[in-house]
Design a protein around this motif. Structure first.
Motif, PDB file in Angstrom:
ATOM      1  N   ILE A  41       0.778  -1.114  -0.086  1.00 37.79           N
ATOM      2  CA  ILE A  41       0.108   0.080   0.049  1.00 37.79           C
ATOM      3  C   ILE A  41       0.735   1.237  -0.130  1.00 37.79           C
ATOM      4  O   ILE A  41       1.880   1.258   0.389  1.00 37.79           O
ATOM      5  CB  ILE A  41      -0.773  -0.033   1.220  1.00 37.79           C
ATOM      6  N   ARG A  42       0.362   2.313  -0.497  1.00 32.98           N
ATOM      7  CA  ARG A  42       1.178   3.554  -0.862  1.00 32.98           C
ATOM      8  C   ARG A  42       0.521   4.439   0.251  1.00 32.98           C
ATOM      9  O   ARG A  42      -0.531   4.938   0.213  1.00 32.98           O
ATOM     10  CB  ARG A  42       1.255   3.965  -2.043  1.00 32.98           C
ATOM     11  N   GLU A  43       1.371   5.009   1.169  1.00 32.57           N
ATOM     12  CA  GLU A  43       0.737   6.460   2.041  1.00 32.57           C
ATOM     13  C   GLU A  43       1.740   7.482   1.681  1.00 32.57           C
ATOM     14  O   GLU A  43       2.999   7.385   1.685  1.00 32.57           O
ATOM     15  CB  GLU A  43       0.788   5.809   3.482  1.00 32.57           C
ATOM     16  N   GLU A  44       1.211   8.579   1.941  1.00 29.57           N
ATOM     17  CA  GLU A  44       2.154   9.906   2.131  1.00 29.57           C
ATOM     18  C   GLU A  44       2.345  10.191   3.457  1.00 29.57           C
ATOM     19  O   GLU A  44       1.512  10.131   4.347  1.00 29.57           O
ATOM     20  CB  GLU A  44       1.156  11.137   1.664  1.00 29.57           C
ATOM     21  N   ARG A  45       3.807  10.492   3.668  1.00 31.75           N
ATOM     22  CA  ARG A  45       4.404  10.901   4.902  1.00 31.75           C
ATOM     23  C   ARG A  45       5.244  11.745   4.612  1.00 31.75           C
ATOM     24  O   ARG A  45       5.405  12.526   3.579  1.00 31.75           O
ATOM     25  CB  ARG A  45       5.165   9.592   5.328  1.00 31.75           C
ATOM     26  N   VAL A  46       5.577  12.755   5.819  1.00 28.09           N
ATOM     27  CA  VAL A  46       6.372  13.832   5.889  1.00 28.09           C
ATOM     28  C   VAL A  46       7.651  13.472   6.345  1.00 28.09           C
ATOM     29  O   VAL A  46       7.907  12.739   7.300  1.00 28.09           O
ATOM     30  CB  VAL A  46       5.945  15.085   6.615  1.00 28.09           C
ATOM     31  N   VAL A  47       8.967  13.922   5.516  1.00 28.36           N
ATOM     32  CA  VAL A  47      10.229  13.627   6.287  1.00 28.36           C
ATOM     33  C   VAL A  47      10.864  14.770   6.058  1.00 28.36           C
ATOM     34  O   VAL A  47      10.602  15.924   5.411  1.00 28.36           O
ATOM     35  CB  VAL A  47      11.031  12.402   5.124  1.00 28.36           C
ATOM     36  N   TYR A  48      12.085  14.970   6.664  1.00 29.36           N
ATOM     37  CA  TYR A  48      12.750  16.259   6.719  1.00 29.36           C
ATOM     38  C   TYR A  48      14.217  15.991   5.993  1.00 29.36           C
ATOM     39  O   TYR A  48      14.839  14.984   6.258  1.00 29.36           O
ATOM     40  CB  TYR A  48      12.985  16.479   8.143  1.00 29.36           C
ATOM     41  N   ARG A  49      14.366  17.019   4.966  1.00 29.21           N
ATOM     42  CA  ARG A  49      15.600  16.840   4.572  1.00 29.21           C
ATOM     43  C   ARG A  49      16.898  17.084   5.135  1.00 29.21           C
ATOM     44  O   ARG A  49      16.647  17.958   6.275  1.00 29.21           O
ATOM     45  CB  ARG A  49      15.777  18.068   3.320  1.00 29.21           C
ATOM     46  N   ASP A  50      17.660  16.317   5.180  1.00 28.02           N
ATOM     47  CA  ASP A  50      18.871  16.065   6.248  1.00 28.02           C
ATOM     48  C   ASP A  50      18.554  16.454   7.741  1.00 28.02           C
ATOM     49  O   ASP A  50      19.597  16.861   8.422  1.00 28.02           O
ATOM     50  CB  ASP A  50      19.768  17.443   5.868  1.00 28.02           C
ATOM     51  N   GLY A  51      17.420  15.534   7.967  1.00 28.73           N
ATOM     52  CA  GLY A  51      16.847  15.682   9.391  1.00 28.73           C
ATOM     53  C   GLY A  51      16.616  17.199   9.778  1.00 28.73           C
ATOM     54  O   GLY A  51      16.346  17.344  11.125  1.00 28.73           O
ATOM     55  N   ASP A  52      16.396  18.227   9.000  1.00 31.55           N
ATOM     56  CA  ASP A  52      16.142  19.413   9.533  1.00 31.55           C
ATOM     57  C   ASP A  52      14.532  19.655   9.539  1.00 31.55           C
ATOM     58  O   ASP A  52      13.921  19.702   8.550  1.00 31.55           O
ATOM     59  CB  ASP A  52      16.876  20.587   8.558  1.00 31.55           C
TER      60      ASP A  52
END
Length: 74
Positions: A10-21
């Motif tokens: 299944i595909r879900e949208e998530r938020v990640v942070y560029r370079d942990g910022d």
């Protein structure tokens, strides 16, 4: 397009942070396994992933690992 219930993920949208910022959030699509088993990608899909990895300048060692992934035989 294949019916969603035939997919092994299944595909879900998530938020990640560029370079942990936390000031640089990115919306991404994440894939989660829903059917256990041994599934191989089609050659076209593998090539698409490799193209993206190269365009985004991922490390050569990572691209090398992607290149080793076997594909589904027709």
């Amino acid at each position: 397009n294949r019916a969603r219930e035939r997919n092994s993920y299944i595909r879900e949208e998530r938020v990640v942070y560029r370079d942990g910022d936390e000031k640089q959030p990115l919306k991404v699509q994440v894939y989660f396994v829903v059917k256990k088993g041994s599934f191989l990608p089609k050659d076209e899909y593998k090539n698409l992933i490799l193209k993206g990895a190269r365009e985004h300048h991922l490390p050569p060692s990572y691209i090398g690992e992607l290149e080793k992934i076997p594909v589904e035989r027709s």
